[in-house]
Design a protein around this motif. Structure first.
Motif, mmCIF file in Angstrom:
data_model
loop_
_atom_site.group_PDB
_atom_site.id
_atom_site.type_symbol
_atom_site.label_atom_id
_atom_site.label_comp_id
_atom_site.label_asym_id
_atom_site.label_seq_id
_atom_site.Cartn_x
_atom_site.Cartn_y
_atom_site.Cartn_z
ATOM 1 N N LYS A 155 -24.394 -30.000 51.371
ATOM 2 C CA LYS A 155 -24.620 -29.560 52.747
ATOM 3 C C LYS A 155 -24.544 -30.736 53.708
ATOM 4 C CE LYS A 155 -27.340 -25.397 51.918
ATOM 5 N NZ LYS A 155 -28.566 -24.640 52.266
ATOM 6 N N LEU A 156 -24.052 -30.435 54.898
ATOM 7 C CA LEU A 156 -24.007 -31.401 55.976
ATOM 8 C C LEU A 156 -24.740 -30.836 57.182
ATOM 9 C CD1 LEU A 156 -22.938 -33.933 57.501
ATOM 10 C CD2 LEU A 156 -20.881 -32.597 58.040
ATOM 11 N N PHE A 157 -25.711 -31.572 57.691
ATOM 12 C CA PHE A 157 -26.384 -31.248 58.944
ATOM 13 C C PHE A 157 -25.957 -32.308 59.955
ATOM 14 C CE2 PHE A 157 -29.115 -29.629 55.559
ATOM 15 C CZ PHE A 157 -29.258 -28.303 55.946
ATOM 16 N N ILE A 158 -25.365 -31.855 61.061
ATOM 17 C CA ILE A 158 -24.775 -32.791 62.010
ATOM 18 C C ILE A 158 -25.202 -32.453 63.432
ATOM 19 C CG2 ILE A 158 -22.636 -31.420 62.124
ATOM 20 C CD1 ILE A 158 -21.137 -34.129 62.444
ATOM 21 N N GLU A 159 -25.519 -33.472 64.212
ATOM 22 C CA GLU A 159 -25.934 -33.274 65.598
ATOM 23 C C GLU A 159 -24.817 -32.584 66.363
ATOM 24 O OE1 GLU A 159 -27.461 -33.628 69.495
ATOM 25 O OE2 GLU A 159 -25.494 -34.342 68.849
ATOM 26 N N GLU A 160 -25.185 -31.597 67.165
ATOM 27 C CA GLU A 160 -24.157 -30.700 67.706
ATOM 28 C C GLU A 160 -23.183 -31.413 68.640
ATOM 29 O OE1 GLU A 160 -23.981 -29.339 70.992
ATOM 30 O OE2 GLU A 160 -25.675 -30.451 71.839
ATOM 31 N N LYS A 161 -23.599 -32.442 69.345
ATOM 32 C CA LYS A 161 -22.678 -33.158 70.236
ATOM 33 C C LYS A 161 -21.666 -33.989 69.438
ATOM 34 C CE LYS A 161 -26.106 -34.957 72.463
ATOM 35 N NZ LYS A 161 -26.943 -35.782 73.375
ATOM 36 N N VAL A 162 -22.016 -34.315 68.206
ATOM 37 C CA VAL A 162 -21.151 -35.126 67.351
ATOM 38 C C VAL A 162 -20.154 -34.254 66.594
ATOM 39 C CG1 VAL A 162 -21.142 -36.765 65.417
ATOM 40 C CG2 VAL A 162 -22.985 -36.839 67.097
ATOM 41 N N ASN A 207 -15.585 -27.230 50.704
ATOM 42 C CA ASN A 207 -16.542 -26.819 49.667
ATOM 43 C C ASN A 207 -17.989 -27.208 49.982
ATOM 44 O OD1 ASN A 207 -16.419 -29.568 49.375
ATOM 45 N ND2 ASN A 207 -15.732 -29.569 47.241
ATOM 46 N N ILE A 208 -18.273 -27.484 51.267
ATOM 47 C CA ILE A 208 -19.658 -27.779 51.632
ATOM 48 C C ILE A 208 -20.107 -26.862 52.762
ATOM 49 C CG2 ILE A 208 -19.464 -30.209 50.927
ATOM 50 C CD1 ILE A 208 -19.349 -30.927 53.929
ATOM 51 N N GLY A 209 -21.403 -26.705 52.878
ATOM 52 C CA GLY A 209 -21.965 -25.944 53.980
ATOM 53 C C GLY A 209 -22.275 -26.864 55.146
ATOM 54 N N VAL A 210 -21.959 -26.437 56.360
ATOM 55 C CA VAL A 210 -22.154 -27.262 57.549
ATOM 56 C C VAL A 210 -23.010 -26.515 58.565
ATOM 57 C CG1 VAL A 210 -21.034 -28.486 59.448
ATOM 58 C CG2 VAL A 210 -19.915 -28.368 57.205
ATOM 59 N N GLU A 211 -24.051 -27.188 59.068
ATOM 60 C CA GLU A 211 -24.871 -26.644 60.146
ATOM 61 C C GLU A 211 -25.071 -27.706 61.208
ATOM 62 O OE1 GLU A 211 -28.188 -23.886 59.411
ATOM 63 O OE2 GLU A 211 -27.952 -24.391 57.285
ATOM 64 N N THR A 212 -25.084 -27.271 62.452
ATOM 65 C CA THR A 212 -25.309 -28.190 63.566
ATOM 66 C C THR A 212 -26.744 -28.054 64.061
ATOM 67 O OG1 THR A 212 -24.520 -26.552 65.157
ATOM 68 C CG2 THR A 212 -22.901 -28.117 64.279
ATOM 69 N N TYR A 213 -27.250 -29.146 64.649
ATOM 70 C CA TYR A 213 -28.602 -29.117 65.220
ATOM 71 C C TYR A 213 -28.608 -29.891 66.537
ATOM 72 C CZ TYR A 213 -29.160 -33.990 63.725
ATOM 73 O OH TYR A 213 -28.999 -35.346 63.573
ATOM 74 N N GLY A 214 -29.577 -29.627 67.375
ATOM 75 C CA GLY A 214 -29.683 -30.373 68.629
ATOM 76 C C GLY A 214 -30.637 -29.715 69.596
ATOM 77 N N LEU A 215 -31.003 -30.452 70.623
ATOM 78 C CA LEU A 215 -31.928 -29.927 71.626
ATOM 79 C C LEU A 215 -31.228 -29.018 72.621
ATOM 80 C CD1 LEU A 215 -34.145 -33.058 72.425
ATOM 81 C CD2 LEU A 215 -34.422 -31.312 70.647
ATOM 82 N N ASN A 216 -29.921 -29.153 72.754
ATOM 83 C CA ASN A 216 -29.190 -28.374 73.749
ATOM 84 C C ASN A 216 -28.152 -27.447 73.138
ATOM 85 O OD1 ASN A 216 -30.444 -29.715 76.039
ATOM 86 N ND2 ASN A 216 -29.258 -31.514 75.433
ATOM 87 N N GLY A 217 -28.263 -27.188 71.838
ATOM 88 C CA GLY A 217 -27.319 -26.309 71.180
ATOM 89 C C GLY A 217 -27.328 -26.524 69.693
ATOM 90 N N GLY A 218 -26.492 -25.762 68.998
ATOM 91 C CA GLY A 218 -26.452 -25.861 67.556
ATOM 92 C C GLY A 218 -27.147 -24.683 66.910
#
Length: 460
Positions: A220-227, A238-249
């Protein structure tokens, strides 16, 4: 390299924050550990107190005899910051030793473990230490190599009983993180940095793309949404990707507020909503780091209460938004920020916490190349303060560059309340001044000013 064949571990540059954690790990696991560093520091003194022999003279005769006589069982680890003309480094090269970078050894130690790796040009240390504390607090056995001293444990290393779960910083400097093959990866930021190594932002991004390709299948990859839009998020499919952030994701913070010096929020994702978080370590950027940390352990820790208890008891990392004095009439914060985006995040958070107080920042630029490459960014971010004291550039591994001084930052700042000091003279500022909110900022040796400044302020 097979650990069972090693009798001695020798470190060239043992006092670095990453090297010292690795030295502690080998020492705790029963290996004979020794090393060299250029100067004695608080870190090296702690290692010596723990039973690790260290010398501070570049002298081949001080290398243990067993390391010199039985080289097939000697593991030699060096930091890229060590000059290649160092006598001890040359000894090992000329005598046919196989030398390993810290990152290579870390890759070998983690290759058979469930590994959570935190990458990014800033936020790595805080996020990885949060993950380690969340797991340990919830009773999940883990080991962690962290690039800072965790306040909860007064150490940059946690050692689990079985070492089945490893939490590591994935350092982009010198492309070190490409030795890792994590099960879970986090990318917090990809702002241009280390351009003395990479040359360009595109080259840096290429390295992060290569890191993503190293994530294990079904990882799994968790990546800041602006990046997220800058990188190839799932090149192998073959990996799962989720975005995170204070202004989206897909993972974000609801009801984010500041109360009594704490940042309170709710964790919200497609799978889980958790209320009751009170982050003692302030900062909007640290709330974002917390989202990544919580996401990365959400499958390992099923109890919402355990996650709330873990994060709310997290005390931070030394020199990351560290309160030195926190009184009604005086606040003194020390922070490692050394990139324009880090300084911006720090000052925006401090201004939100103390909107009616004057903010004074003492900043020590780190590296001539970084000052040259990001002078506009430094000028803009530092201008968010009400008063700035600029110190001379801390050179670290670099030689001076003609025309590159702290003065070029001052010339571009929109803030006019800026004074220049050499580091050894800055204490004189406090003879006539008592700040309301004071920040010491930088990655060089500005931390040696913290205790003297604190002493002067407490005497007033």
């Amino acid at each position: 390299m097979k650990l069972e064949h090693i009798h001695s571990v020798y470190f060239i540059g043992i006092g670095g924050i990453g090297m010292s954690a690795l030295a502690r790990w080998f020492h705790a696991n029963g290996f004979a550990v020794t090393g060299y560093d250029k100067t004695s520091t608080v870190l090296t003194e702690k290692l010596i107190d723990e039973g690790i022999a260290i010398h501070f003279e570049d002298n081949v005769h001080l290398i243990p005899e067993k390391v010199k006589l039985e080289k097939t069982g000697a593991l030699i680890i060096y930091t890229p910051a060590v000059p290649k003309d160092l006598g001890e480094y040359q000894f090992f090269v000329e005598n046919g030793y196989e030398l390993y970078k810290r990152s290579q050894v870390l890759g070998l130690l983690t290759e058979s473990k469930y590994t959570i790796a935190v990458a990014g040009t800033h936020g790595k240390t805080t996020t990885s230490s949060m993950i380690a504390h969340l797991l340990k607090s919830a009773g999940v056995d883990c080991s962690a190599f962290v690039g800072g001293i965790m306040t909860n444990y007064d150490s940059n290393l946690l050692i689990g009983i079985n070492n089945d779960v490893m939490v590591v910083e994935a350092d982009e400097f010198d492309r070190s993180f490409l030795t890792l093959h994590p099960d879970v990866a986090i990318i917090t930021a990809t702002d241009a940095d280390h351009l003395d190594i990479y040359g360009s932002k595109d080259s840096l991004k290429d390295s992060f793309n290569a890191f993503i390709k190293n994530i294990k299948a079904n990882g799994k990859l968790f990546i800041e949404e602006k990046v997220a839009h800058e990188l190839e998020l799932n090149p192998n499919g073959n990996i799962g990707v989720e975005t995170y952030g204070l202004n989206g994701g897909s993972i974000t913070a609801d009801h984010l507020n500041i109360a009594a010096g704490k940042f309170t929020f709710e964790y919200k994702s497609e799978k889980r909503n958790i209320t009751g978080f009170e982050l003692v370590m302030p900062g909007f950027h640290n709330v974002s780091n917390a989202l990544a940390a919580l996401a990365s352990v959400s499958e390992s820790v099923e109890s919402d209460g355990a996650l709330v208890k873990g994060l709310n008891s997290y005390q931070g990392v030394k020199r990351r938004f560290e309160y030195i004095i926190n009184a009604e009439d005086l606040v003194f914060i020390d922070d490692y920020a050394h990139h324009p985006e880090e300084i911006k995040a720090l000052l925006e958070s401090v201004k939100a916490l103390y909107p009616n107080k004057k903010i004074t920042a003492i900043f020590q630029p780190h590296l001539f190349t970084r000052t040259r490459d990001f002078v506009d960014g430094f000028a803009e971010s530092l201008s968010l303060a009400d008063e700035v004291i600029l110190l001379d550039i801390y050179p670290a591994r670099e030689l001076p560059i003609q025309g590159v001084t702290a003065e070029i930052i001052r010339e571009k700042m929109t803030l006019k309340n800026v004074t220049m000091y050499i580091k050894d003279d800055v204490l004189a500022y406090f003879d006539k001044q008592t700040p309301e909110v004071l920040l010491t900022v930088g990655a060089g040796n500005i931390d040696t000013l913290v205790s003297p400044i604190k002493h002067l302020l407490e005497k007033k």
